[in-house]
Design a protein around this motif. Structure first.
Motif, short mmCIF file in Angstrom:
data_model
loop_
_atom_site.label_atom_id
_atom_site.label_comp_id
_atom_site.label_asym_id
_atom_site.label_seq_id
_atom_site.Cartn_x
_atom_site.Cartn_y
_atom_site.Cartn_z
N LYS A 70 0.87 -1.17 0.00
CA LYS A 70 0.00 0.00 0.00
C LYS A 70 0.91 1.22 0.00
CE LYS A 70 -4.33 0.67 2.25
NZ LYS A 70 -5.13 0.61 3.47
N PHE A 71 0.61 2.18 -0.91
CA PHE A 71 1.42 3.40 -0.92
C PHE A 71 0.55 4.60 -1.25
CE2 PHE A 71 1.46 1.92 -5.27
CZ PHE A 71 1.41 3.07 -6.04
N THR A 72 1.05 5.77 -0.91
CA THR A 72 0.29 7.00 -1.10
C THR A 72 1.06 7.93 -2.02
OG1 THR A 72 -0.59 6.80 1.14
CG2 THR A 72 -0.77 8.96 0.09
N THR A 73 0.34 8.53 -2.96
CA THR A 73 0.96 9.52 -3.85
C THR A 73 0.51 10.91 -3.42
OG1 THR A 73 -0.85 9.36 -5.43
CG2 THR A 73 1.05 7.94 -5.80
N LYS A 74 1.42 11.85 -3.56
CA LYS A 74 1.14 13.23 -3.18
C LYS A 74 1.32 14.13 -4.40
CE LYS A 74 2.50 12.45 1.55
NZ LYS A 74 3.42 12.71 2.62
N SER A 75 0.99 15.36 -4.25
CA SER A 75 1.10 16.33 -5.33
C SER A 75 2.55 16.43 -5.82
CB SER A 75 0.62 17.70 -4.85
OG SER A 75 0.72 18.64 -5.88
N GLY A 76 2.74 16.45 -7.13
CA GLY A 76 4.07 16.59 -7.71
C GLY A 76 4.74 15.26 -8.02
N ASP B 105 9.82 4.00 -8.60
CA ASP B 105 10.78 3.80 -7.50
C ASP B 105 10.08 3.26 -6.25
OD1 ASP B 105 12.84 4.71 -9.11
OD2 ASP B 105 12.77 6.77 -8.34
N ILE B 106 8.89 3.76 -5.96
CA ILE B 106 8.12 3.28 -4.79
C ILE B 106 7.79 1.80 -4.98
CG2 ILE B 106 5.90 3.43 -3.61
CD1 ILE B 106 6.01 6.49 -4.16
N LEU B 107 7.37 1.43 -6.21
CA LEU B 107 7.00 0.03 -6.47
C LEU B 107 8.22 -0.89 -6.35
CD1 LEU B 107 4.47 0.48 -9.41
CD2 LEU B 107 3.96 -0.07 -7.03
N VAL B 108 9.38 -0.42 -6.76
CA VAL B 108 10.60 -1.23 -6.60
C VAL B 108 10.94 -1.35 -5.12
CG1 VAL B 108 13.09 -1.23 -7.00
CG2 VAL B 108 11.55 -0.75 -8.88
N GLU B 109 10.81 -0.26 -4.40
CA GLU B 109 11.09 -0.26 -2.96
C GLU B 109 10.17 -1.24 -2.22
OE1 GLU B 109 10.14 3.02 0.33
OE2 GLU B 109 11.61 3.72 -1.17
N LYS B 110 8.91 -1.30 -2.67
CA LYS B 110 7.94 -2.21 -2.04
C LYS B 110 8.03 -3.63 -2.61
CE LYS B 110 5.61 1.10 0.21
NZ LYS B 110 5.29 1.14 1.59
N LYS B 111 8.96 -3.84 -3.54
CA LYS B 111 9.21 -5.14 -4.17
C LYS B 111 8.01 -5.65 -4.97
CE LYS B 111 12.76 -6.31 -0.94
NZ LYS B 111 13.39 -7.25 -0.08
N ILE B 112 7.28 -4.71 -5.58
CA ILE B 112 6.17 -5.06 -6.47
C ILE B 112 6.71 -5.31 -7.86
CG2 ILE B 112 3.98 -4.25 -7.44
CD1 ILE B 112 3.90 -4.82 -4.41
N ILE B 113 7.67 -4.50 -8.30
CA ILE B 113 8.35 -4.69 -9.59
C ILE B 113 9.84 -4.69 -9.34
CG2 ILE B 113 6.49 -3.62 -10.96
CD1 ILE B 113 8.21 -1.09 -11.11
N LYS B 114 10.59 -5.13 -10.37
CA LYS B 114 12.04 -5.21 -10.20
C LYS B 114 12.78 -4.07 -10.89
CE LYS B 114 12.11 -10.08 -9.48
NZ LYS B 114 13.01 -10.91 -8.81
N ASP B 115 12.22 -3.55 -12.00
CA ASP B 115 12.93 -2.54 -12.77
C ASP B 115 12.09 -1.26 -12.87
OD1 ASP B 115 14.54 -1.09 -14.44
OD2 ASP B 115 14.64 -2.58 -16.03
N SER B 116 12.53 -0.23 -12.18
CA SER B 116 11.76 1.02 -12.17
C SER B 116 11.80 1.73 -13.53
CB SER B 116 12.28 1.96 -11.09
OG SER B 116 13.60 2.37 -11.37
N ASN C 176 -0.23 -5.43 -5.80
CA ASN C 176 0.49 -6.63 -5.42
C ASN C 176 1.46 -7.00 -6.54
OD1 ASN C 176 -0.80 -8.51 -7.32
ND2 ASN C 176 -2.63 -8.20 -6.06
N SER C 177 2.37 -7.87 -6.23
CA SER C 177 3.43 -8.22 -7.18
C SER C 177 2.93 -9.11 -8.31
CB SER C 177 4.57 -8.92 -6.45
OG SER C 177 4.11 -10.09 -5.81
N ASP C 178 1.70 -9.58 -8.22
CA ASP C 178 1.11 -10.43 -9.25
C ASP C 178 0.53 -9.60 -10.40
OD1 ASP C 178 0.62 -12.93 -10.25
OD2 ASP C 178 -1.37 -13.10 -9.34
N MET C 179 0.45 -8.29 -10.22
CA MET C 179 -0.17 -7.41 -11.22
C MET C 179 0.81 -7.14 -12.37
SD MET C 179 -1.94 -4.65 -8.66
CE MET C 179 -3.33 -4.06 -9.58
N SER C 180 0.25 -7.02 -13.58
CA SER C 180 1.06 -6.69 -14.75
C SER C 180 1.30 -5.18 -14.79
CB SER C 180 0.35 -7.14 -16.03
OG SER C 180 -0.82 -6.37 -16.22
N PHE C 181 2.18 -4.76 -15.70
CA PHE C 181 2.43 -3.32 -15.85
C PHE C 181 1.13 -2.59 -16.17
CE2 PHE C 181 7.24 -3.06 -17.05
CZ PHE C 181 7.56 -3.47 -15.77
#
Length: 196
Positions: free
Chosen positions: A129-135, A143-154, A178-183
């Motif tokens: 679960k992550f939150t996006t803010k303005s900007g 980068d957030i998805l890589v940090e959360k290990k959802i994807i491997k290549d940002s 989740n990490s099972d989701m496609s791009f």
């Protein structure tokens, strides 16, 4: 001061009178051009290497030259238009070919990346679960998805967002992925308003 000016003017007057006398009384063999017959003038001009033509010949020659110029200009215009059309056709074909190649390559890259991620993540599905803010931009989300290990290549995901026009529609809020989701699924998730 008066005396030198007087002598100078007397000198000019006397030289003008002398020149007038020589010119007026000199009966040399020079003839006036008006007194020379036309045939002799033509012969003299042709001897000097020139060509004499009549008014009718000059008009028809001028007309001929003008027609030649117009024909040449129209041929040049036709050639330029042909060249432009050919260049445009070639450029259009090249652009279409490049677009097709790029689209094919992007599809292959996306499928390959999705396949690799699917194979790697088949064993365990990671939820985050992550939150996006303005900007926030697409690279930040990647980068957030890589940090959360959802994807491997940002970079691949950021490129996917850019290439498929998802990046301008990124929403603000909290998202569950989740990490099972496609791009594509990830992109649709971050571009759909979460309702928070």
């Amino acid at each position: 001061m008066k005396q030198p000016i007087r002598f100078f003017s007397i000198g000019l007057l006397s030289s003008a009178i002398i020149m007038l006398g020589f010119n007026f009384f000199d009966n040399s063999s020079k003839e006036s051009i008006e007194n020379v017959p036309v045939d002799e003038l033509i012969t003299k001009v042709e001897e000097d290497g020139y060509r004499v033509i009549t008014d009718d010949e000059f008009i028809s020659y001028s007309f001929f030259v003008e027609q030649e110029k117009q024909e040449q200009a129209s041929k040049e215009d036709d050639n330029k238009q042909k060249d432009k059309a050919e260049d445009k056709d070639e450029k259009d074909k090249d652009k279409e070919k490049e677009k097709q190649e790029k689209a094919d390559k992007d599809k292959k890259d996306t499928k390959k990346a999705e396949k690799e991620e699917a194979e790697d993540d088949k064993e365990k599905v990671i939820k985050a679960k992550f939150t996006t803010k303005s900007g926030v931009v697409s690279q930040d989300i990647a980068d957030i998805l890589v940090e959360k290990k959802i994807i491997k290549d940002s970079k691949k995901f950021a490129k996917y967002l850019e290439d498929n026009d998802y990046s301008p529609y990124i929403q603000l809020g909290t998202f569950e992925v989740n990490s099972d989701m496609s791009f594509k699924e990830l992109a649709e998730t971050v571009t759909t308003y979460p309702g928070d």
